[in-house]
Design a protein around this motif. Structure first.
Motif, short mmCIF file in Angstrom:
data_model
loop_
_atom_site.label_atom_id
_atom_site.label_comp_id
_atom_site.label_asym_id
_atom_site.label_seq_id
_atom_site.Cartn_x
_atom_site.Cartn_y
_atom_site.Cartn_z
N PRO A 194 0.83 -1.20 0.00
CA PRO A 194 0.00 0.00 0.00
C PRO A 194 0.87 1.25 0.00
O PRO A 194 2.00 1.25 0.49
N LEU A 195 0.30 2.33 -0.53
CA LEU A 195 0.98 3.62 -0.55
C LEU A 195 0.41 4.48 0.57
O LEU A 195 -0.80 4.69 0.65
N LEU A 196 1.29 5.00 1.42
CA LEU A 196 0.89 5.86 2.52
C LEU A 196 1.24 7.30 2.18
O LEU A 196 2.38 7.60 1.80
N ALA A 197 0.26 8.18 2.28
CA ALA A 197 0.48 9.62 2.07
C ALA A 197 0.27 10.32 3.41
O ALA A 197 -0.80 10.19 4.02
N ALA A 198 1.30 11.04 3.87
CA ALA A 198 1.21 11.74 5.16
C ALA A 198 2.20 12.89 5.15
O ALA A 198 3.34 12.74 4.71
N GLY A 199 1.75 14.04 5.63
CA GLY A 199 2.64 15.19 5.72
C GLY A 199 3.16 15.69 4.40
O GLY A 199 4.26 16.24 4.33
N GLY A 200 2.42 15.46 3.31
CA GLY A 200 2.84 15.94 2.00
C GLY A 200 3.81 15.04 1.28
O GLY A 200 4.25 15.35 0.17
N THR A 201 4.18 13.90 1.87
CA THR A 201 5.08 12.95 1.23
C THR A 201 4.42 11.58 1.15
O THR A 201 3.40 11.32 1.81
N THR A 202 5.00 10.71 0.35
CA THR A 202 4.45 9.37 0.19
C THR A 202 5.54 8.32 0.42
O THR A 202 6.73 8.58 0.21
N SER A 203 5.11 7.15 0.83
CA SER A 203 6.03 6.02 1.01
C SER A 203 5.22 4.73 0.94
O SER A 203 4.02 4.73 1.24
N PHE A 204 5.86 3.67 0.53
CA PHE A 204 5.21 2.37 0.51
C PHE A 204 5.44 1.65 1.83
O PHE A 204 6.56 1.66 2.38
N LEU A 205 4.39 1.05 2.36
CA LEU A 205 4.54 0.28 3.59
C LEU A 205 5.38 -0.96 3.33
O LEU A 205 5.38 -1.52 2.23
N ASP A 206 6.12 -1.37 4.35
CA ASP A 206 6.94 -2.57 4.23
C ASP A 206 6.06 -3.80 4.06
O ASP A 206 5.09 -3.99 4.79
N VAL A 207 6.44 -4.63 3.10
CA VAL A 207 5.75 -5.90 2.86
C VAL A 207 6.81 -6.96 2.61
O VAL A 207 7.62 -6.80 1.69
N LEU A 246 8.36 0.71 -18.90
CA LEU A 246 9.04 0.95 -17.63
C LEU A 246 9.08 -0.33 -16.80
O LEU A 246 8.14 -1.11 -16.81
N PRO A 247 10.18 -0.54 -16.05
CA PRO A 247 10.17 -1.62 -15.05
C PRO A 247 9.13 -1.32 -13.98
O PRO A 247 8.73 -0.18 -13.78
N LEU A 248 8.72 -2.36 -13.26
CA LEU A 248 7.69 -2.19 -12.23
C LEU A 248 8.13 -1.18 -11.18
O LEU A 248 7.32 -0.36 -10.71
N ASP A 249 9.41 -1.22 -10.78
CA ASP A 249 9.89 -0.27 -9.77
C ASP A 249 9.72 1.17 -10.24
O ASP A 249 9.41 2.06 -9.44
N ASP A 250 9.93 1.40 -11.54
CA ASP A 250 9.74 2.76 -12.07
C ASP A 250 8.26 3.14 -12.05
O ASP A 250 7.91 4.30 -11.83
N GLY A 251 7.38 2.18 -12.31
CA GLY A 251 5.96 2.45 -12.23
C GLY A 251 5.53 2.80 -10.82
O GLY A 251 4.71 3.71 -10.62
N LEU A 252 6.09 2.11 -9.83
CA LEU A 252 5.78 2.42 -8.44
C LEU A 252 6.32 3.80 -8.06
O LEU A 252 5.66 4.56 -7.35
N ALA A 253 7.53 4.12 -8.55
CA ALA A 253 8.09 5.44 -8.27
C ALA A 253 7.24 6.53 -8.90
O ALA A 253 7.05 7.61 -8.31
N ALA A 258 3.33 11.00 -8.39
CA ALA A 258 2.01 11.52 -8.74
C ALA A 258 1.22 11.92 -7.50
O ALA A 258 0.39 12.85 -7.55
N CYS A 259 1.49 11.24 -6.37
CA CYS A 259 0.71 11.50 -5.16
C CYS A 259 1.45 12.35 -4.14
O CYS A 259 0.89 12.67 -3.08
N ASP A 260 2.69 12.71 -4.42
CA ASP A 260 3.41 13.61 -3.52
C ASP A 260 2.69 14.95 -3.43
O ASP A 260 2.10 15.42 -4.39
#
Length: 299
Positions: A194-207, A246-253, A258-260
């Motif tokens: 999942p993508l977490l958006a908080a404080g104007g930044t985004t990060s993916f939760l550890d899985v 694009l590689p999948l990692d680039d798609g995730l980036a 896009a959500c920053d």
């Protein structure tokens, strides 16, 4: 120059026949010269091909409409809302083919005010994939209402899928959110984080990496975190980020970029999170696949 039928001296009408059904007629008019046998045979051939093309197009349109109707009937018709969490969802079918996809999502109101969030993707684009999707969704609901933890629930769901003896596997992510403590517990079987958006930044939760349902050797590892006030959470299937260029990692980036910049006032509406993420669908090279999104905002 076009000639009206009233001016034409010769009119030839050829029936449009397909699979034993009359779909209409092909009318040919000209002002002079009789139709030869070769003319008639040629026009009959044209009429036959035209009738088959029209019949195939009508069948495809009807089949696709039925497929989409069935697919959407298997998805939640409305999302439950509980104090402390707002949710929104999105589903888009593949633009090609009449097949039914296996992407799905669900929101489950649990005892004590908790909320279960699920998203998954059954591999394949056919009626069997949609059937498996519906069975997985209903079974997950049963396990969730029994209060199984995310990792244990996905282990049970894996065993259930194996018991069906079908040639399908599936990815799935399941999370439980407790609004009172802001605690989020989650686990994934071969699914994107999942993508977490908080404080104007985004990060993916550890899985932790784990095989999809139907292929796993052991239950996935469960994780736990706490959502900051005003945070947003986005669950999605791979149709959102897959790109042939694009590689999948680039798609995730690209999804992160896009959500920053989403701030708590915007994230208070989970639909705004989805709308921002959907900008990826306009990137050239996107793979044509079903796409499901589930967004949640925690004020």
């Amino acid at each position: 120059m076009l000639t009206s039928l009233s001016q034409a001296s010769l009119l030839l009408s050829v029936p449009l026949l397909a699979h034993g059904r009359a779909l209409g007629a092909l009318a040919i008019a000209r002002r002079e010269g009789a139709y030869t046998m070769a003319d008639r045979q040629y026009l009959q051939g044209v009429a036959g091909r035209l009738a088959l093309a029209y019949d195939n197009a009508a069948r495809f349109r009807n089949e696709r409409h039925l497929a989409l109707t069935l697919q959407r009937a298997l998805l939640p018709q409305a999302l439950p809302q509980v104090p402390g969490l707002r949710t929104a969802s999105y589903y888009e079918a593949s633009a090609s083919g009449a097949e039914i996809g296996g992407d799905w999502y669900d929101v489950i109101a649990l005892p004590d005010g908790e909320m279960g969030l699920a998203i998954g993707d059954v591999m394949g684009h056919d009626v069997d994939a949609a059937t498996v999707m519906g069975r997985l969704r209903s079974t997950l609901r049963g396990f969730a209402l029994d209060r199984a933890s995310p990792g244990v629930l996905l282990g049970k769901l894996d065993a259930y899928l194996r018991s069906l003896d079908v040639d399908h596997f599936a990815t799935c992510l399941y999370a439980v959110y407790e609004p009172r403590t802001r605690r989020l517990r989650y686990a994934a079987s071969g699914h994107l984080p999942p993508l977490l958006a908080a404080g104007g930044t985004t990060s993916f939760l550890d899985v932790c990496p784990n095989a999809p349902l139907g292929l796993a050797d052991e239950p996935p590892v469960g994780h736990e975190t706490r959502l900051p006030p005003g945070a947003g959470l986005l669950l999605f299937t791979d149709g959102l980020v897959e790109n042939s260029h694009l590689p999948l990692d680039d798609g995730l980036a690209a999804l992160r970029r896009a959500c920053d910049g989403l701030t708590p006032p915007v994230l208070a509406d989970p639909q705004a999170f989805i709308d921002r993420a959907l900008g990826l669908l306009d990137i050239p090279g996107r793979v044509d696949d079903d796409t499901a999104l589930l967004a949640a905002s925690a004020p």
